[in-house]
Design a protein around this motif. Structure first.
Motif, PDB file in Angstrom:
ATOM      1  N   MET A  83       0.833  -1.175   0.000  1.00  0.00           N
ATOM      2  CA  MET A  83       0.000   0.000   0.000  1.00  0.00           C
ATOM      3  C   MET A  83       0.882   1.244   0.000  1.00  0.00           C
ATOM      4  SD  MET A  83      -2.717   1.008   2.886  1.00  0.00           S
ATOM      5  CE  MET A  83      -3.681   2.429   2.790  1.00  0.00           C
ATOM      6  N   THR A  84       0.691   2.134  -0.966  1.00  0.00           N
ATOM      7  CA  THR A  84       1.451   3.364  -1.066  1.00  0.00           C
ATOM      8  C   THR A  84       0.756   4.463  -0.274  1.00  0.00           C
ATOM      9  OG1 THR A  84       2.156   2.746  -3.280  1.00  0.00           O
ATOM     10  CG2 THR A  84       2.411   5.040  -2.656  1.00  0.00           C
ATOM     11  N   MET A  85       1.529   5.124   0.558  1.00  0.00           N
ATOM     12  CA  MET A  85       0.974   6.212   1.366  1.00  0.00           C
ATOM     13  C   MET A  85       1.401   7.545   0.771  1.00  0.00           C
ATOM     14  SD  MET A  85       1.472   4.705   5.190  1.00  0.00           S
ATOM     15  CE  MET A  85       0.480   5.964   5.961  1.00  0.00           C
ATOM     16  N   THR A  86       0.612   8.578   1.039  1.00  0.00           N
ATOM     17  CA  THR A  86       0.968   9.910   0.584  1.00  0.00           C
ATOM     18  C   THR A  86       2.149  10.429   1.395  1.00  0.00           C
ATOM     19  OG1 THR A  86      -0.594  10.926   2.109  1.00  0.00           O
ATOM     20  CG2 THR A  86      -1.406  10.443  -0.112  1.00  0.00           C
ATOM     21  N   SER A  87       2.782  11.455   0.890  1.00  0.00           N
ATOM     22  CA  SER A  87       3.915  12.061   1.575  1.00  0.00           C
ATOM     23  C   SER A  87       3.471  12.633   2.925  1.00  0.00           C
ATOM     24  CB  SER A  87       4.498  13.185   0.717  1.00  0.00           C
ATOM     25  OG  SER A  87       5.473  13.893   1.440  1.00  0.00           O
ATOM     26  N   SER A  88       4.305  12.470   3.922  1.00  0.00           N
ATOM     27  CA  SER A  88       4.005  13.007   5.255  1.00  0.00           C
ATOM     28  C   SER A  88       4.513  14.444   5.410  1.00  0.00           C
ATOM     29  CB  SER A  88       4.627  12.118   6.336  1.00  0.00           C
ATOM     30  OG  SER A  88       6.033  12.092   6.184  1.00  0.00           O
ATOM     31  N   ARG A  89       5.216  14.950   4.416  1.00  0.00           N
ATOM     32  CA  ARG A  89       5.857  16.265   4.507  1.00  0.00           C
ATOM     33  C   ARG A  89       4.866  17.381   4.868  1.00  0.00           C
ATOM     34  NH1 ARG A  89      10.656  18.097   0.676  1.00  0.00           N
ATOM     35  NH2 ARG A  89      11.000  15.900   1.022  1.00  0.00           N
ATOM     36  N   SER A  90       3.710  17.421   4.226  1.00  0.00           N
ATOM     37  CA  SER A  90       2.750  18.499   4.501  1.00  0.00           C
ATOM     38  C   SER A  90       2.181  18.391   5.917  1.00  0.00           C
ATOM     39  CB  SER A  90       1.626  18.496   3.470  1.00  0.00           C
ATOM     40  OG  SER A  90       0.911  17.277   3.510  1.00  0.00           O
ATOM     41  N   TYR A  91       1.960  17.177   6.382  1.00  0.00           N
ATOM     42  CA  TYR A  91       1.428  16.969   7.735  1.00  0.00           C
ATOM     43  C   TYR A  91       2.449  17.415   8.781  1.00  0.00           C
ATOM     44  CZ  TYR A  91      -2.034  14.165   5.292  1.00  0.00           C
ATOM     45  OH  TYR A  91      -3.023  13.754   4.446  1.00  0.00           O
ATOM     46  N   ILE A  92       3.697  17.066   8.558  1.00  0.00           N
ATOM     47  CA  ILE A  92       4.770  17.464   9.475  1.00  0.00           C
ATOM     48  C   ILE A  92       4.954  18.972   9.445  1.00  0.00           C
ATOM     49  CG2 ILE A  92       7.250  17.288   9.899  1.00  0.00           C
ATOM     50  CD1 ILE A  92       7.013  14.347   8.818  1.00  0.00           C
ATOM     51  N   ALA A  93       4.886  19.574   8.252  1.00  0.00           N
ATOM     52  CA  ALA A  93       5.040  21.024   8.125  1.00  0.00           C
ATOM     53  C   ALA A  93       3.947  21.762   8.894  1.00  0.00           C
ATOM     54  CB  ALA A  93       5.031  21.439   6.653  1.00  0.00           C
ATOM     55  N   ARG A  94       2.705  21.288   8.794  1.00  0.00           N
ATOM     56  CA  ARG A  94       1.605  21.926   9.535  1.00  0.00           C
ATOM     57  C   ARG A  94       1.829  21.819  11.046  1.00  0.00           C
ATOM     58  NH1 ARG A  94      -1.585  19.898   5.131  1.00  0.00           N
ATOM     59  NH2 ARG A  94      -1.954  17.939   6.199  1.00  0.00           N
ATOM     60  N   ALA A  95       2.246  20.657  11.501  1.00  0.00           N
ATOM     61  CA  ALA A  95       2.480  20.460  12.931  1.00  0.00           C
ATOM     62  C   ALA A  95       3.636  21.332  13.426  1.00  0.00           C
ATOM     63  CB  ALA A  95       2.768  18.988  13.210  1.00  0.00           C
ATOM     64  N   LEU A  96       4.716  21.396  12.674  1.00  0.00           N
ATOM     65  CA  LEU A  96       5.855  22.215  13.080  1.00  0.00           C
ATOM     66  C   LEU A  96       5.510  23.700  13.057  1.00  0.00           C
ATOM     67  CD1 LEU A  96       8.775  20.292  11.388  1.00  0.00           C
ATOM     68  CD2 LEU A  96       8.381  20.575  13.835  1.00  0.00           C
ATOM     69  N   TYR A  97       4.709  24.125  12.086  1.00  0.00           N
ATOM     70  CA  TYR A  97       4.267  25.516  12.018  1.00  0.00           C
ATOM     71  C   TYR A  97       3.535  25.888  13.314  1.00  0.00           C
ATOM     72  CZ  TYR A  97       1.587  29.606  10.520  1.00  0.00           C
ATOM     73  OH  TYR A  97       1.024  30.854  10.433  1.00  0.00           O
ATOM     74  N   GLU A  98       2.599  25.065  13.730  1.00  0.00           N
ATOM     75  CA  GLU A  98       1.847  25.323  14.974  1.00  0.00           C
ATOM     76  C   GLU A  98       2.769  25.296  16.185  1.00  0.00           C
ATOM     77  OE1 GLU A  98      -1.292  26.299  15.344  1.00  0.00           O
ATOM     78  OE2 GLU A  98      -1.558  26.270  13.174  1.00  0.00           O
ATOM     79  N   TRP A  99       3.686  24.358  16.226  1.00  0.00           N
ATOM     80  CA  TRP A  99       4.617  24.228  17.344  1.00  0.00           C
ATOM     81  C   TRP A  99       5.505  25.459  17.448  1.00  0.00           C
ATOM     82  CZ3 TRP A  99      10.080  23.123  16.842  1.00  0.00           C
ATOM     83  CH2 TRP A  99      10.711  22.839  18.055  1.00  0.00           C
ATOM     84  N   ILE A 100       5.993  25.942  16.312  1.00  0.00           N
ATOM     85  CA  ILE A 100       6.850  27.131  16.306  1.00  0.00           C
ATOM     86  C   ILE A 100       6.075  28.340  16.816  1.00  0.00           C
ATOM     87  CG2 ILE A 100       8.072  28.741  14.778  1.00  0.00           C
ATOM     88  CD1 ILE A 100       8.822  26.190  13.070  1.00  0.00           C
ATOM     89  N   LEU A 101       4.833  28.526  16.327  1.00  0.00           N
ATOM     90  CA  LEU A 101       4.013  29.644  16.799  1.00  0.00           C
ATOM     91  C   LEU A 101       3.672  29.525  18.283  1.00  0.00           C
ATOM     92  CD1 LEU A 101       1.485  30.232  13.879  1.00  0.00           C
ATOM     93  CD2 LEU A 101       3.530  31.558  14.445  1.00  0.00           C
ATOM     94  N   ASP A 102       3.354  28.303  18.736  1.00  0.00           N
ATOM     95  CA  ASP A 102       3.018  28.085  20.147  1.00  0.00           C
ATOM     96  C   ASP A 102       4.179  28.434  21.073  1.00  0.00           C
ATOM     97  OD1 ASP A 102       0.479  27.273  19.471  1.00  0.00           O
ATOM     98  OD2 ASP A 102       0.846  25.136  19.820  1.00  0.00           O
ATOM     99  N   ASN A 103       5.401  28.391  20.529  1.00  0.00           N
ATOM    100  CA  ASN A 103       6.587  28.721  21.313  1.00  0.00           C
ATOM    101  C   ASN A 103       7.051  30.151  21.073  1.00  0.00           C
ATOM    102  OD1 ASN A 103       7.710  26.283  22.902  1.00  0.00           O
ATOM    103  ND2 ASN A 103       6.903  25.434  20.992  1.00  0.00           N
ATOM    104  N   ASP A 104       6.132  30.993  20.554  1.00  0.00           N
ATOM    105  CA  ASP A 104       6.402  32.420  20.328  1.00  0.00           C
ATOM    106  C   ASP A 104       7.628  32.663  19.457  1.00  0.00           C
ATOM    107  OD1 ASP A 104       4.166  33.244  21.830  1.00  0.00           O
ATOM    108  OD2 ASP A 104       5.312  33.001  23.684  1.00  0.00           O
ATOM    109  N   CYS A 105       7.774  31.836  18.439  1.00  0.00           N
ATOM    110  CA  CYS A 105       8.866  32.008  17.484  1.00  0.00           C
ATOM    111  C   CYS A 105       8.299  32.289  16.093  1.00  0.00           C
ATOM    112  CB  CYS A 105       9.748  30.752  17.460  1.00  0.00           C
ATOM    113  SG  CYS A 105      10.694  30.522  18.988  1.00  0.00           S
ATOM    114  N   THR A 106       9.173  32.610  15.167  1.00  0.00           N
ATOM    115  CA  THR A 106       8.800  32.999  13.814  1.00  0.00           C
ATOM    116  C   THR A 106       9.087  31.852  12.847  1.00  0.00           C
ATOM    117  OG1 THR A 106       9.497  35.241  14.386  1.00  0.00           O
ATOM    118  CG2 THR A 106       9.106  34.780  12.046  1.00  0.00           C
ATOM    119  N   PRO A 107       8.051  31.293  12.206  1.00  0.00           N
ATOM    120  CA  PRO A 107       8.285  30.173  11.278  1.00  0.00           C
ATOM    121  C   PRO A 107       8.823  30.656   9.930  1.00  0.00           C
ATOM    122  CG  PRO A 107       5.937  30.649  11.440  1.00  0.00           C
ATOM    123  CD  PRO A 107       6.630  31.564  12.394  1.00  0.00           C
ATOM    124  N   TYR A 108       9.904  30.031   9.501  1.00  0.00           N
ATOM    125  CA  TYR A 108      10.504  30.286   8.200  1.00  0.00           C
ATOM    126  C   TYR A 108      10.505  28.977   7.424  1.00  0.00           C
ATOM    127  CZ  TYR A 108      12.422  34.964   9.006  1.00  0.00           C
ATOM    128  OH  TYR A 108      12.579  36.313   9.214  1.00  0.00           O
TER     129      TYR A 108
END
Length: 140
Positions: A1-26
């Motif tokens: 079974m081929t799964m879709t790339s996890s990159r977008s899911y990880i990017a969304r999670a890291l974006y929220e994590w960076i903001l939650d820690n009062d930092c600037t996402p680049y």
């Protein structure tokens, strides 16, 4: 079974994590991938770094296939399009914490786009000049 790339899911999670820690996402983007729409004047060595914080962009959408947002570059409004395979990293500007993604191989339908060639009578776009006095002095 081929799964879709996890990159977008990880990017969304890291974006929220960076903001939650009062930092600037680049994000770091491979600017020459097919489908990438970024201001070429700011591309350096085929890559561009973009601030995607809520104060820097409008209508940010980190989707499964693309990252889309509206931003201003040199005073001009522009819609930025980053296909997920072109996303190289997402990190906090303040401390560099985040993730660098493994380079995705190009499939046979995708090729790396070369930057647009400028005709000899055209001047290439120049990054905006920073205001203020130069720190350089003329030495005789």
């Amino acid at each position: 079974m081929t799964m879709t790339s996890s990159r977008s899911y990880i990017a969304r999670a890291l974006y929220e994590w960076i903001l939650d820690n009062d930092c600037t996402p680049y994000i770091l983007v491979d600017a020459h991938r097919r489908g990438v729409e970024v201001p070429q004047a700011y591309v350096n060595d085929g890559q561009i770094v973009l601030n995607i914080s809520p104060t820097a962009v409008h209508a940010l959408n980190i989707g499964n296939d693309f990252i889309l947002f509206d931003g201003r570059f040199g005073g001009r409004a522009m819609t930025i399009t980053v296909p997920i395979p072109a996303l190289m990293a997402i990190y906090a500007q303040e401390n560099g914490q985040g993730m660098v993604f493994e380079a995705e191989s190009l499939d046979e339908r995708e090729e790396v786009e070369e930057p647009e060639a400028h005709l000899p009578d055209e001047d290439p776009p120049q990054p905006p000049q920073k205001p203020g006095r130069s720190h350089l002095k003329v030495v005789k």
